[in-house]
Design a protein around this motif. Structure first.
Motif, PDB file in Angstrom:
ATOM      1  N   LEU A 462       0.939  -1.016  -0.004  1.00 53.19           N
ATOM      2  CA  LEU A 462      -0.123   0.039   0.111  1.00 53.19           C
ATOM      3  C   LEU A 462       0.768   1.373  -0.060  1.00 53.19           C
ATOM      4  CD1 LEU A 462      -2.937  -0.786   2.312  1.00 53.19           C
ATOM      5  CD2 LEU A 462      -3.115  -0.371  -0.003  1.00 53.19           C
ATOM      6  N   ILE A 463       1.999   1.326   0.709  1.00 52.43           N
ATOM      7  CA  ILE A 463       2.782   2.225   0.947  1.00 52.43           C
ATOM      8  C   ILE A 463       3.466   2.784  -0.496  1.00 52.43           C
ATOM      9  CG2 ILE A 463       4.963   3.064   1.845  1.00 52.43           C
ATOM     10  CD1 ILE A 463       4.288   1.797   4.442  1.00 52.43           C
ATOM     11  N   THR A 464       4.018   1.690  -1.064  1.00 54.21           N
ATOM     12  CA  THR A 464       4.622   1.662  -2.303  1.00 54.21           C
ATOM     13  C   THR A 464       3.610   2.371  -3.493  1.00 54.21           C
ATOM     14  OG1 THR A 464       5.902  -0.147  -1.940  1.00 54.21           O
ATOM     15  CG2 THR A 464       5.587   0.456  -4.281  1.00 54.21           C
ATOM     16  N   LEU A 465       2.396   1.781  -3.472  1.00 51.38           N
ATOM     17  CA  LEU A 465       1.154   2.229  -4.375  1.00 51.38           C
ATOM     18  C   LEU A 465       1.008   3.669  -3.958  1.00 51.38           C
ATOM     19  CD1 LEU A 465      -0.906   1.537  -6.591  1.00 51.38           C
ATOM     20  CD2 LEU A 465      -2.441   1.186  -4.628  1.00 51.38           C
ATOM     21  N   HIS A 466       0.951   4.123  -2.842  1.00 53.39           N
ATOM     22  CA  HIS A 466       0.529   5.401  -2.579  1.00 53.39           C
ATOM     23  C   HIS A 466       1.654   6.406  -2.868  1.00 53.39           C
ATOM     24  CE1 HIS A 466      -3.550   5.206  -0.946  1.00 53.39           C
ATOM     25  NE2 HIS A 466      -3.104   4.102  -0.220  1.00 53.39           N
ATOM     26  N   GLN A 467       3.036   5.893  -2.817  1.00 53.04           N
ATOM     27  CA  GLN A 467       4.068   6.648  -2.989  1.00 53.04           C
ATOM     28  C   GLN A 467       4.184   6.793  -4.534  1.00 53.04           C
ATOM     29  OE1 GLN A 467       6.478   7.698  -0.645  1.00 53.04           O
ATOM     30  NE2 GLN A 467       6.917   8.983  -2.640  1.00 53.04           N
ATOM     31  N   ARG A 468       3.807   5.676  -5.423  1.00 61.22           N
ATOM     32  CA  ARG A 468       3.931   6.056  -6.904  1.00 61.22           C
ATOM     33  C   ARG A 468       2.825   7.143  -7.126  1.00 61.22           C
ATOM     34  NH1 ARG A 468       3.830  -0.311  -8.740  1.00 61.22           N
ATOM     35  NH2 ARG A 468       6.208  -0.686  -7.926  1.00 61.22           N
ATOM     36  N   LYS A 469       1.748   7.306  -6.288  1.00 60.08           N
ATOM     37  CA  LYS A 469       0.668   8.119  -6.743  1.00 60.08           C
ATOM     38  C   LYS A 469       1.035   9.752  -6.060  1.00 60.08           C
ATOM     39  CE  LYS A 469      -3.410   5.211  -5.993  1.00 60.08           C
ATOM     40  NZ  LYS A 469      -4.663   4.829  -5.564  1.00 60.08           N
ATOM     41  N   VAL A 470       1.920   9.430  -5.269  1.00 63.49           N
ATOM     42  CA  VAL A 470       2.287  11.049  -4.611  1.00 63.49           C
ATOM     43  C   VAL A 470       3.454  11.454  -5.778  1.00 63.49           C
ATOM     44  CG1 VAL A 470       3.869  12.085  -2.940  1.00 63.49           C
ATOM     45  CG2 VAL A 470       1.946  10.379  -2.441  1.00 63.49           C
ATOM     46  N   ASP A 471       4.262  10.613  -6.221  1.00 64.07           N
ATOM     47  CA  ASP A 471       5.362  10.902  -7.376  1.00 64.07           C
ATOM     48  C   ASP A 471       4.553  11.429  -8.314  1.00 64.07           C
ATOM     49  OD1 ASP A 471       7.145  10.178  -5.372  1.00 64.07           O
ATOM     50  OD2 ASP A 471       7.701   8.098  -6.487  1.00 64.07           O
ATOM     51  N   MET A 472       3.472  10.693  -8.722  1.00 60.63           N
ATOM     52  CA  MET A 472       2.839  11.111 -10.031  1.00 60.63           C
ATOM     53  C   MET A 472       2.169  12.552 -10.031  1.00 60.63           C
ATOM     54  SD  MET A 472       2.107  10.708 -13.279  1.00 60.63           S
ATOM     55  CE  MET A 472       2.592   8.926 -13.319  1.00 60.63           C
ATOM     56  N   LEU A 473       1.644  12.808  -8.692  1.00 58.01           N
ATOM     57  CA  LEU A 473       1.071  13.898  -8.419  1.00 58.01           C
ATOM     58  C   LEU A 473       2.048  15.024  -8.428  1.00 58.01           C
ATOM     59  CD1 LEU A 473      -1.395  13.208  -5.748  1.00 58.01           C
ATOM     60  CD2 LEU A 473      -1.940  13.840  -8.088  1.00 58.01           C
ATOM     61  N   LYS A 474       3.308  14.853  -7.930  1.00 58.04           N
ATOM     62  CA  LYS A 474       4.409  15.991  -7.823  1.00 58.04           C
ATOM     63  C   LYS A 474       4.779  16.076  -9.445  1.00 58.04           C
ATOM     64  CE  LYS A 474       6.218  14.634  -3.504  1.00 58.04           C
ATOM     65  NZ  LYS A 474       7.780  14.183  -2.715  1.00 58.04           N
ATOM     66  N   VAL A 476       2.872  16.015 -11.949  1.00 57.07           N
ATOM     67  CA  VAL A 476       1.734  16.877 -12.702  1.00 57.07           C
ATOM     68  C   VAL A 476       1.854  18.256 -11.993  1.00 57.07           C
ATOM     69  CG1 VAL A 476      -0.708  17.009 -12.591  1.00 57.07           C
ATOM     70  CG2 VAL A 476       0.389  14.744 -12.630  1.00 57.07           C
ATOM     71  N   LYS A 477       2.084  18.479 -10.749  1.00 60.61           N
ATOM     72  CA  LYS A 477       2.193  19.735 -10.146  1.00 60.61           C
ATOM     73  C   LYS A 477       3.258  20.685 -10.759  1.00 60.61           C
ATOM     74  CE  LYS A 477       3.351  22.278  -5.856  1.00 60.61           C
ATOM     75  NZ  LYS A 477       3.809  22.021  -4.239  1.00 60.61           N
ATOM     76  N   LYS A 478       4.391  19.970 -10.948  1.00 63.36           N
ATOM     77  CA  LYS A 478       5.518  20.568 -11.535  1.00 63.36           C
ATOM     78  C   LYS A 478       5.490  21.057 -13.030  1.00 63.36           C
ATOM     79  CE  LYS A 478      10.370  20.004 -12.352  1.00 63.36           C
ATOM     80  NZ  LYS A 478      11.699  18.919 -12.423  1.00 63.36           N
ATOM     81  N   MET A 484       1.500  26.619 -16.642  1.00 61.46           N
ATOM     82  CA  MET A 484       0.227  27.415 -16.394  1.00 61.46           C
ATOM     83  C   MET A 484       0.473  28.847 -16.677  1.00 61.46           C
ATOM     84  SD  MET A 484      -2.514  27.252 -13.121  1.00 61.46           S
ATOM     85  CE  MET A 484      -2.771  25.726 -13.715  1.00 61.46           C
ATOM     86  N   PHE A 485       1.512  29.411 -16.069  1.00 62.79           N
ATOM     87  CA  PHE A 485       1.855  30.832 -16.153  1.00 62.79           C
ATOM     88  C   PHE A 485       2.663  30.999 -17.266  1.00 62.79           C
ATOM     89  CE2 PHE A 485       1.303  29.212 -11.612  1.00 62.79           C
ATOM     90  CZ  PHE A 485       0.258  30.177 -11.358  1.00 62.79           C
TER      91      PHE A 485
END
Length: 486
Positions: A462-474, A476-478, A484-485
Motif C-alpha cells: 500500500l505504501i509503495t502504491l501510494h508513493q507512486r501516486k504521490v510521485d505522479m502528483l508531484k 503533474v504539479k511541476k 500554467m503561467f
C-alpha cells in the motif's frame, strides 16, 4: 571549487593587474582561516579513531612524509630545476596532506575515517617533520631556518586548528552553524592565495611554465600511484588504499606557499610550485576520485579479500549501504536488483557463505543508532548471493515463516536489545557475538508468523502504491507550474 580555482588562476596569469589588489602578505592569514575551518569540523572523537586503528594511520603518515619529499627531490634532479624552484617543489613534498583530500576520498568510496585521521595526524606532525625534511633535501644547497619554519607552521596551522577545536568543544551551536559556510570560506581563501601568488609571479610562471607544470603534475600523479602501491604492499584493503593514495598525492600546497614566502623570502619563485599544485591537484583529485568511484570495490563477507563488481557479474552482493538506505525489511530478488561481482573466483572462496531464502543480512555499522537494521532475503532460487562488507548474515536455527524475521528484527522490541550492545562514538557498531546473545521472543506458531508477515507486506504494498501516486502528483504539479503561467 575546481573550476573556480582554474578560472581565477588563468585570470591572474594572463591579466595579473586584475588581482594586483590581493597582497601576498595576506597568505598566512588566509591559510590560517582555512586551518581554523578545519579545526571547527574536528572533534576529540576523531582522534580516538587514531587509537582504534594505529597501524593504518602510522603507515599512512610514514608513506606521506616518505614518498612526496623523496619524489620531489628526484624530480628536481631529473629536470635540473633552479634552486628556487627546487625549494618550492620540496616544500610541497614536505607539507602534510591537504584538507580537500577528505572530500576526494569520500567521492572515491575510500576509507574517509582513515583519510581524516591521516590529515589530522600529518598536520600535527608538520611543525616538526616539514622543517627537518626540508633541511634534509635542500639544506646542502640553500640555508634553511628550521626555527623560523617551525614557528611559522605553529602560527598558520596549529594555532588556528586548536582554536577551532576549542570553539567546537565549547560552542557547539556556533560550530554547527558555521559548518555550512566553512567550505565556501575555505574556497574563497584558496582562490585568493592562488590569485595572489600567480599574479605576483606571472612573468616567472610563463617563463618556466612547461617544466614547472610537468614537474608538478608528475609529483602529484606519482604520489597517487606510489601511495596506492605501497598501501597495497602493506596489505591494506582497497578502500584504505584509495584513502592513502589520495592523502599522499594531495598536499597542503597553501602551506608550501606560505612557508616559501616567510622562510625563503629571497626566493620569490619558490612560491610558484605550490600555487600551481593548488590548482592542479584539485583537478586531478576530482578526476581520479571519479575514476575510482566508477570502479566500485566491495569486500565480500567479513574477510579482507576485495573484488570489483558491476552489472555483468554472476554473483549478487548485498551491501550494507543498500540495506541501510535502499531496501526495506525484505529484499525480494525477483523484483529488486543487486550489484554483481565480476570475479567469479570469489564464489569458490565463499561457497559455504551463499545466502538462501529466509536469511537475514544485518548491518553492523552506521553513524547513528540505525546499526542493526536488516533485510530478509527472498527469491534466491537459481541465484548466487553473498553478504558484503559491514554486514552480518544470520540464519535462525528454528523454522519460521518467510518474511517474518525481516520485520521482527527491525522492530523496537528486538532493536532495543541492540542499543546497549553498540560500541563506538563517531561510528557505532555491533558484533556477531552480541547478536548471538539477543533473545528472540516470538510466536512459535508458523501460521501466526505468516499472518504477521503478510500483514506488514500488505502495508508495504500500500505504501509503495501510494508513493507512486504521490510521485505522479508531484510530476503533474511541476508540469502545471511550468506551463500554467506564461
Amino acid at each position: 571549487m575546481t573550476l573556480i580555482v582554474i578560472a581565477v588562476a588563468a585570470l591572474a596569469l594572463f591579466a595579473p593587474q586584475t588581482c594586483a589588489w590581493i597582497d601576498t602578505s595576506w597568505i598566512n592569514i588566509l591559510l590560517g582561516i582555512i586551518m581554523f575551518g578545519m579545526g571547527l569540523t574536528l572533534k576529540a572523537s576523531d582522534f580516538g579513531d587514531v587509537i582504534k586503528r594505529p597501524k593504518s594511520v602510522i603507515i599512512g603518515c610514514v608513506l606521506q612524509f616518505a614518498i612526496m619529499p623523496f619524489l620531489a627531490y628526484v624530480l628536481s634532479i631529473v629536470f635540473k630545476l633552479s634552486p628556487e624552484l627546487t625549494v618550492g617543489v620540496i616544500l610541497v613534498g614536505t607539507c602534510p596532506g591537504g584538507t580537500s583530500s577528505n572530500v576526494m576520498t569520500y567521492m572515491s568510496h575510500g576509507d574517509v575515517a582513515l583519510s581524516v585521521c591521516m590529515t589530522s595526524v600529518s598536520t600535527i606532525l608538520a611543525p616538526f617533520l616539514t622543517p627537518i625534511l626540508t633541511q634534509l633535501y635542500v639544506g646542502s644547497a640553500v640555508d634553511v631556518d628550521l626555527l623560523a619554519m617551525f614557528i611559522s607552521i605553529l602560527k598558520v596551522v596549529m594555532v588556528p586548528i586548536l582554536a577551532g577545536l576549542v570553539i567546537n568543544y565549547f560552542f557547539k551551536k556556533f560550530s554547527k552553524a558555521m559548518t555550512d559556510i566553512i567550505p565556501m570560506i575555505s574556497t574563497i581563501a584558496i582562490v585568493l592565495i592562488v590569485a595572489s601568488v600567480v599574479s605576483t609571479s606571472h612573468a616567472s610562471i610563463l617563463g618556466a611554465a612547461k617544466i614547472v607544470f610537468v614537474v608538478v603534475i608528475l609529483h602529484n600523479l606519482g604520489g597517487y600511484a606510489l601511495g596506492y602501491g605501497c598501501a597495497k604492499m602493506f596489505g591494506f584493503d582497497t578502500t584504505k588504499c584509495r584513502a592513502v593514495s589520495i592523502e599522499v598525492g594531495m598536499q597542503n600546497s597553501g602551506l608550501a606557499v606560505s612557508l616559501a614566502k616567510t622562510a625563503f623570502a629571497t626566493m620569490p619563485l619558490a612560491m610558484v610550485p605550490g600555487a600551481i599544485f593548488s590548482v592542479w591537484h584539485n583537478i586531478s583529485g576530482a578526476v581520479y576520485a571519479g575514476i575510482l568511484n566508477r570502479i566500485t570495490v566491495k569486500n565480500v563477507s567479513d574477510k579482507t579479500d576485495t573484488t570489483v563488481y558491476d552489472e555483468y557479474g554472476d554473483v549478487l552482493n548485498v551491501h550494507y549501504g543498500d540495506v541501510l538506505v535502499k531496501f526495506g525489511e525484505v529484499i525480494d530478488l525477483t523484483r529488486e536488483s543487486l550489484p554483481t561481482i565480476i570475479d567469479d573466483s570469489i564464489l569458490t572462496k565463499y561457497i559455504n557463505s551463499i545466502l538462501q531464502d529466509g536469511d537475514v543480512v544485518i548491518t553492523d555499522a552506521a553513524e547513528d543508532e540505525t546499526v542493526g537494521k536488516c533485510s530478509e532475503i527472498k527469491g534466491c532460487e537459481g541465484k548466487k548471493v553473498l553478504a558484503g562488507l559491514r554486514t552480518i548474515p544470520v540464519r535462525p536455527r528454528v523454522k519460521y515463516a518467510n518474511g517474518f524475521f525481516g520485520y521482527f528484527m527491525n522492530s523496537a522490541a528486538y532493536h532495543n536489545q541492540l542499543l546497549p550492545l553498540m560500541q563506538g562514538t563517531k561510528v557505532s557498531s555491533i558484533s556477531k557475538t552480541a547478536i548471538q546473545d539477543t533473545l528472540l521472543n516470538i510466536p512459535h506458531d508458523i501460521e501466526e508468523q505468516k499472518k504477521i508477515a503478510d500483514y506488514f507486506m500488505g502495508l508495504d504494498r500500500l505504501i509503495t502504491l501510494h508513493q507512486r501516486k504521490v510521485d505522479m502528483l508531484k510530476k503533474v504539479k511541476k508540469f502545471m507550474l511550468n506551463n500554467m503561467f506564461i
